[in-house]
Design an enzyme around this catalytic site. Structure first.
Site: not given
Lengths: 96, 484
Positions: B76, B151, B175
Site C-alpha cells: 500500500k 481505504s 480500511s
C-alpha cells in the site's frame, strides 16, 4: 444542533492553515454541521466517572535511555525538500 | 500460476518449478496488461522487482530461502519505501521520494520477498471507497463502476484480480476489512500495536494498524509472521511475543463459542447480506461450534466516537505537511502563512480537508473536553462492551459491511452515509481488537465478507477460525471473470 456558518469555517480553516476556495465554503459549512450533528449523539450518553481512553491497551508512553540512536542523515533527508540552502530549509522572510 | 496462493507459490519455488524472476515477470506482465482497467497501482517498480527477484533466486541457490523468499507482493502506498515515490494517494506527497523504509518494508525485504509496486488508496487513508485518491478511483474487479472499498482499495482490487498474490493494507476504521469484503479476499487487521507503524504515514495514531490482504487465511498467517513484532521505533508498538501464526490453523472448531451481536443484524443491514452471513455461521455450527446471541449495547456510539477521534488525530498528524520539509509547495509564497495555507490548500483533497477542519474544531480552545475527551470516554464504554462479551465467547462474528460494493459516485456527495459503510468495523479499531474479513458468499455476483473479531492478540485464533471455514467452503477460491 451545531450550525457552522461561513465565518466559522473561515476561522477553523485559518487555525488549520488550510486554503479553501471561496465558492466551496458553503458546502464545507453544511457537511461540517452535519458531521457535528451526528457526533452530538454522544452528548446524551452518561460518561460520569468514565476514565478517558487514550490507548486501546491502556499502555503508557514507553521511555528509553537518553542516548544517541540515529546517525546524522541531513543530506538524505533534505534532498526532497522544496527549498534548501546550506543545510537549512528556506521559507519566506519572517523578520524584516 | 496467478491463481496460486503464497503457500503454493512458495512450494513451487522450493521445488524449482519456476524461479522468482519468472514468477515476478509473470505478475509484472499481468499488471501491465490488466491494471489499466482497475487503476489499482499508483507506482509499479519493475526494475526493482526484478532485481529483488534475482537476489531471491541467488539466496535460494545458496540454500538460504525462507517461506516468503521470491514471492512478489504489492505494498500500500502508505508505507515509506526508500527511493520510491510514497504518495499516500495525495497530491501533497506526489513529489515525495521516501528517504527511508518503513519497518514493515524492511521486514519484507529481509524475508526475501519482492515488491511489485505501490497500490492505490484513499488520500491519506481517509475514505471507504478509494474515490478520494488523487490518482483516481479504483475499479472493483467483480463489477465495472463498483468501488473496491477503501481505504486499502488498490491492494484489495490487485489481490482479487490476481495482479499480486498478496498485499499489505492499513486499517484505521475498517480500511482492510471493508475492501476485503467488497473484493472477496481475506483481510486481517491485527491488534493495535502488533505491527509497527514506523514509516507508515500516520492518519489517526491511536487507531492505525497494518495487516495482510491475501486470498487465504494461511497466506495471511505467513504474511503476519513477517509483519508482527515489537519495534522500538514505534512508541505504541507492543512488547508481546510473536507466535508462529500458522501453528494453530488446523485446530478443531468443536466447542468454539461464537458470539453474534444482535446489534450487527439490525437496521441498516442488507437482507441478502444477512442471509449470506447466517449461512456462514451455520457452516461453523456444522463444524461443532456453539452459537450464542450477545449484545454490544454501545454499538451505535462507534461511528460518532470515531468521527471525533480520527479527525482530531488526523488534524494533528497532517500538520507536518506544511510545504517546508517535503511534499508539495505552492508557487511564490508571499509570507509564511501564505506558504502554509496555499501549499496545504492545493495539496489536500476535499475529504482530507473536511476531516482536518472537523478535527481542528474539535480540538480548538473551549471544545476539547466536549468533543475529544467525551469521545475518549465513550471509546472506553465501547471497549468495555467487547471485554464483557469476550467473557462468554471466543470469537465474535457478523458482517464486515452493511452491503456489497456500491457504485463509483453513488455516495461521494453524502459523507455521512459513506461513513456508515464502516459501521461494523469501526468499533474494533476503537477497542484495539484484531478483526478479519473472509469471503462468505455472493449477492448478485458481488462478494460478501464475514467479519471475525477476536480478543486482544488472538490473531492465531482468528486465523484458525478463518482457515477452517476455507477448508469447508470454496468462496475464497472464486475469481472475478475478467481476471481468471
Amino acid at each position: 444542533m451545531s450550525t457552522l456558518d461561513k465565518s466559522d469555517v473561515e476561522k477553523i480553516a485559518f487555525l488549520a492553515r488550510l486554503g479553501i476556495d471561496e465558492q466551496d465554503i458553503p458546502e464545507y459549512a453544511t457537511n461540517l454541521s452535519n458531521i457535528l450533528d451526528m457526533v452530538e449523539q454522544l452528548d446524551s450518553v452518561d460518561t460520569d466517572g468514565v476514565k478517558p481512553m487514550a490507548h486501546p491497551l491502556d499502555a503508557v508512553q514507553r521511555l528509553r535511555a537518553d542516548v544517541v540512536t540515529e546517525s546524522n542523515d541531513r543530506e538524505n533527508l533534505q534532498s526532497h525538500a522544496p527549498e534548501v540552502e546550506q543545510g537549512l530549509y528556506l521559507v519566506p522572510r519572517v523578520v524584516e | 500460476m496467478h491463481n496460486k496462493t503464497i503457500a503454493e507459490l512458495s512450494a513451487g519455488l522450493k521445488a524449482g518449478e519456476f524461479s522468482s524472476v519468472e514468477l515476478t515477470q509473470s505478475y509484472l506482465d499481468r499488471i501491465n496488461s490488466l491494471d489499466e482497467q482497475l487503476n489499482s497501482f499508483i507506482t509499479v517498480t519493475p526494475e526493482l522487482a526484478l532485481e529483488q527477484a534475482k537476489q531471491a533466486d541467488e539466496q535460494r541457490a545458496a540454500g538460504n530461502a525462507g517461506i516468503l523468499n521470491g514471492i512478489p507482493l504489492a505494498q500500500k502506498d502508505i508505507f515509506c519505501t526508500k527511493g520510491v515515490k510514497t504518495s499516500c494517494g495525495s497530491k501533497m506527497l506526489d513529489p515525495f521520494i521516501s528517504p527511508y523504509n518503513a519497518t514493515t518494508i524492511n521486514k519484507f525485504n529481509d524475508s526475501g520477498s519482492v515488491m511489485l509496486g505501490k497500490t492505490n488508496m484513499d488520500e491519506f487513508a481517509m475514505g471507504s471507497s478509494n474515490e478520494t485518491s488523487w490518482y483516481g478511483a479504483v475499479q472493483n474487479p467483480w463489477r465495472k463502476n463498483a468501488v473496491p472499498g477503501g481505504s486499502s482499495g488498490g491492494s484489495a482490487a490487485a489481490v482479487a484480480a490476481r495482479l499480486a498474490p498478496a498485499a499489505t493494507g492499513t486499517d484505521t476504521g475498517g480500511s482492510i476489512r471493508q475492501p476485503a469484503s467488497f473484493c472477496g479476499i481475506t483481510g486481517l487487521k491485527p491488534t493495535y500495536g502488533r505491527v509497527s507503524r514506523y514509516g507508515m504515514i500516520a492518519f489517526a495514531s491511536s487507531l492505525d494498524q497494518a495487516g495482510p490482504m491475501t486470498r487465504t487465511a494461511e497466506d495471511a498467517a505467513l504474511m503476519l509472521n513477517v509483519m508482527a513484532g515489537f519495534d522500538p521505533r514505534d512508541s505504541t508498538s507492543v512488547e508481546e511475543t510473536v507466535p508462529d501464526y500458522t501453528a494453530n490453523l488446523n485446530d478443531s472448531m468443536a466447542g468454539l463459542k461464537i458470539g453474534l451481536p444482535k446489534e450487527y443484524f439490525s437496521e441498516g443491514l442488507d437482507d441478502a447480506v444477512a442471509k449470506v452471513i447466517e449461512s456462514a455461521v451455520k457452516e461453523y455450527e456444522k463444524m461443532g461450534a456453539v452459537i450464542k446471541e450477545i449484545s454490544l449495547p454501545t454499538s451505535n456510539l462507534a461511528v460518532p466516537t470515531y468521527y471525533i477521534i480520527a479527525p482530531s488525530e488526523c488534524s494533528s498528524n497532517l500538520s507536518r505537511m506544511d510545504g517546508v520539509r517535503f511534499g508539495h509547495r505552492c508557487e511564490d509564497p508571499k509570507d509564511l502563512n501564505d506558504l502554509y495555507i496555499r501549499s496545504r490548500g492545493e495539496g489536500f483533497g476535499t475529504e482530507v480537508k473536511r476531516r482536518i477542519l472537523v478535527g481542528t474544531y474539535a480540538l480548538s480552545e473551549g471544545f476539547y473536553d466536549a468533543y475529544y475527551v467525551k469521545a475518549q470516554k465513550t471509546r472506553r464504554l465501547i471497549t468495555n462492551d467487547f471485554n464483557q462479551a469476550f467473557a462468554d465467547v471466543d470469537v465474535i462474528m457478523g458482517p464486515a459491511a452493511p452491503s456489497t460494493a456500491f457504485n463509483i459516485g453513488e455516495l461521494t456527495d453524502d459523507p455521512i452515509t459513506m461513513y456508515l459503510s464502516d459501521i461494523y468495523t469501526i468499533a474494533v479499531n476503537l477497542a484495539g481488537l484484531p478483526g478479519m474479513s473472509i469471503p462468505a458468499g455472493f449477492v448478485n455476483d458481488m462478494p460478501v465478507g464475514l467479519q471475525l473479531i477476536g480478543k486482544h492478540f488472538a490473531e492465531s485464533k482468528l486465523l484458525n477460525v478463518a482457515h477452517q471455514f476455507q477448508q469447508a467452503t470454496d468462496w475464497h477460491t472464486k475469481a472475478p471473470a475478467a481476471f481468471k
